[in-house]
Design a protein around this motif. Structure first.
Motif, short mmCIF file in Angstrom:
data_model
loop_
_atom_site.label_atom_id
_atom_site.label_comp_id
_atom_site.label_asym_id
_atom_site.label_seq_id
_atom_site.Cartn_x
_atom_site.Cartn_y
_atom_site.Cartn_z
N GLN A 20 40.42 40.92 44.91
CA GLN A 20 39.61 42.00 44.32
C GLN A 20 40.39 43.09 44.11
N ALA A 21 41.56 43.32 44.88
CA ALA A 21 42.52 44.52 44.78
C ALA A 21 43.85 44.31 44.75
N ALA A 58 44.33 50.59 35.99
CA ALA A 58 44.08 49.95 37.30
C ALA A 58 42.86 49.60 37.32
N ARG A 59 42.18 48.72 38.33
CA ARG A 59 40.80 48.31 38.57
C ARG A 59 40.28 48.87 39.64
N ARG A 60 38.95 48.83 39.76
CA ARG A 60 38.34 49.61 40.96
C ARG A 60 38.87 48.99 42.40
N GLY A 145 36.13 39.79 37.60
CA GLY A 145 34.95 39.04 37.73
C GLY A 145 33.52 39.97 37.55
N THR A 146 33.82 41.14 37.33
CA THR A 146 32.69 41.92 36.89
C THR A 146 32.97 42.49 35.54
#
Length: 566
Positions: A20-21, A58-60, A145-146
């Protein structure tokens, strides 16, 4: 992989930590660049030769490492506005609060730690007035994925509001500080760096945004202007607010928006007009005072519908309806309608059991001139500004460094929880003796995880104005606001504790109040200040120090090895 100091572009290195990161690496080269605006050209300070500067995406939950290389001839710092930087204030950026500036020829690798932010934020210089040209968007996408809590837009468009001075901004700043009066007004407002075709010599450079009929676009908007709140609208179109300051909001449909310096908004625009149409996107300044004290010229961009194989329309764009420049009710009504999304997927956590209650007055002040000095403020005095009658005295070394290393004499820890004396804060006529503030480098100490309610109270000393207040290191819930003097027994009954907006910058209304709540869960040293540059330069700022918690993961992380020296 390390990027050379001469490179002007971005280097993106993806190094997945888990599913996820990611770690993303960028290089910011601070440099002088020649730009042409309003019939003349000049050198301005830029990042990677761009104005506005490059967008970080960027992503969360990601980590972003930005190598900041100062190739200019002035000290510089960079702040990641709205990023909480959990346990890591070292890269937050405000000059002499969390770091000493990056000197010409030096560099600093800043680690930007994303946590629960999602949406549009921004970055900017946080030293003197360099942010006039050194700023850009910081886009934080949902985790892999979200997705968004609304139908995914067909495209995303940056909309950065700014200001342009024909004179060198460092000269503007130095003249302002030396003179003690108001600063010189900017010569133009800008949208994505361009003043628009209502200004001389700007027709060919006007920002144009192409859209297709029937599609939906997300406008990622930031007000990067130095000293002005703005109204914004698009002719024949409504806007739907879906987010702001890195958090989602309940959809709010409006024909105009109000946005303060430092704030960001995520806006959905449906292209529901016929192909070939042309419409002005326009922004103009808001000033709640009775008379206009600034250049109220409107800046424009053009929303232009694609026409396929047809010849584009040559007619003049349609102009939107905007509130009057001094329409305080229009500004207040828009802001007070914002609400958090507050869904199971995007929950909120408004502090209900408050342990620390604070009341901070926000005032414009005056101070006497020095001997043999001529000042341009009221009555030959010098302007100042204060919180709880204390004008912040910026130290010559960082507050964070002093706190972390236990160095005494840099700051005091007795900032008052309430105004040192009470008066009718918003009275139309106030005794001149109330104008004179104290000066000090005092901080408010907060316990780790302490729940805080802070009421900002505007005053009418010298002049009542709106104050966009920004808190570093934390987001806060805006639970109430109103005009006049805050009355706890009366006004707290009307707090919104169900779905208040989660923000990092909020405009406290002229001669009014705003109540915020937050949990002090981020150990470190965090600046809070008005985001009107003339006000923070006059001293409208203070520092919160959030103490370490008991567990190892509730303590400030150690500093990086390349912290800039003083």
């Amino acid at each position: 992989m390390k990027m050379s100091y001469q490179a002007l572009g971005f280097l993106l290195v993806l190094s997945f930590i888990h599913s996820q990161a990611a770690v993303l690496q960028y290089t910011f080269m601070i440099q002088e660049t020649n730009y042409t605006r309003l019939c003349s050209s000049k050198n301005i300070l830029t990042v990677n030769g761009q104005f506005p500067g490059p967008t970080i995406t960027a992503r969360r939950g990601d980590t972003v490492i930005v190598d900041v290389i100062n190739g200019g001839d002035h000290n510089i710092t960079i702040h990641w506005h709205g990023v909480k930087q959990p346990r890591y204030p070292w890269s937050d950026g405000p000059e002499f609060v969390t770091q000493c500036p990056i000197q010409p020829g030096a560099n600093f690798s800043q680690r930007v730690l994303l946590s629960d932010e999602e949406g549009t934020l921004w970055w900017h210089a946080h030293s003197d007035w360099s942010r006039a040209t050194i700023h850009g968007l910081f886009v934080i996408l949902p985790r892999l994925g979200t997705t968004y809590p609304f139908p995914k837009p067909d495209a995303e468009v940056p909309v950065v509001l700014g200001e342009w001075w024909q004179n060198d901004i460092q000269t503007v700043f130095e003249d302002f500080i030396t003179g003690g009066g108001d600063p010189a007004s900017s010569d133009a407002l800008t949208i994505n760096g361009q003043p628009g075709d209502l200004y001389n010599c700007s027709s060919s450079e006007t920002t144009k945004i192409k859209v297709d009929e029937g599609k939906t676009y997300m406008l990622r908007m930031v007000n990067a202007a130095m000293n002005n709140i703005a109204f914004f609208a698009i002719a024949n179109h409504s806007l739907t607010v879906v987010g702001g300051d890195g958090a989602y909001m309940k959809p709010l449909i409006s024909n105009y928006i109000t946005i303060a310096p430092g704030q960001t908004l995520d806006l959905l625009l449906t292209a529901n007009q016929p192909a070939g149409g042309r419409y002005y996107m326009a922004a103009k300044l808001f000033n709640g005072q009775p008379s206009s004290l600034f250049d109220n010229t409107t800046t424009t961009a053009i929303l232009e519908y694609n026409t396929g194989n047809f010849t584009p329309s040559s007619r003049a764009p349609v102009f939107p309806s905007l509130p009057d420049f001094n329409d305080s009710n229009a500004s207040f009504n828009f802001t007070s309608r914002l609400r958090s999304l507050a869904t199971p997927e995007h929950p909120i956590d408004v502090p209900l059991n408050i342990k620390k209650t604070l009341l901070y007055t926000l005032s414009i002040n005056t101070v006497p001139c020095s001997v043999n000095e001529t000042c341009l403020g009221p009555g030959g005095r010098r302007f100042a500004a204060s919180i709880n009658n204390i004008t912040f005295d910026m130290p010559s070394t960082s507050v964070l460094g002093a706190y972390y290393r236990g160095i005494s004499g840099v700051y005091g820890n007795d900032f008052p929880d309430v105004p040192p004396f009470r008066f009718n804060y918003t009275a139309s006529s106030l005794n001149r003796s109330l104008q004179f503030p104290e000066t000090g480098t005092d901080v408010e100490m907060l316990k780790h995880n302490e729940t805080v309610e802070l009421v900002f109270q505007g005053t009418n000393l010298v002049a009542g104005v709106d104050h966009p207040m920004h808190l570093h290191g934390h987001s806060f819930y805006v639970v109430g606001s109103g005009f006049g003097n805050f009355n706890r027994k009366r006004d707290s009954l009307n707090y919104n504790l169900v779905d208040p907006p989660l923000m990092q910058t909020i405009a406290v209304p002229q001669n009014g109040w705003t109540a915020i709540r937050f949990k002090a869960d981020n150990p470190g040293v965090w600046f809070m200040h008005c985001h009107l540059e003339r006000h923070v330069s006059w001293g409208m700022g203070m520092v919160f120090i959030v103490r370490n918690g008991k567990s190892s993961n509730a303590r400030i992380l150690p500093p990086p090895p390349d912290m800039p020296p003083c």
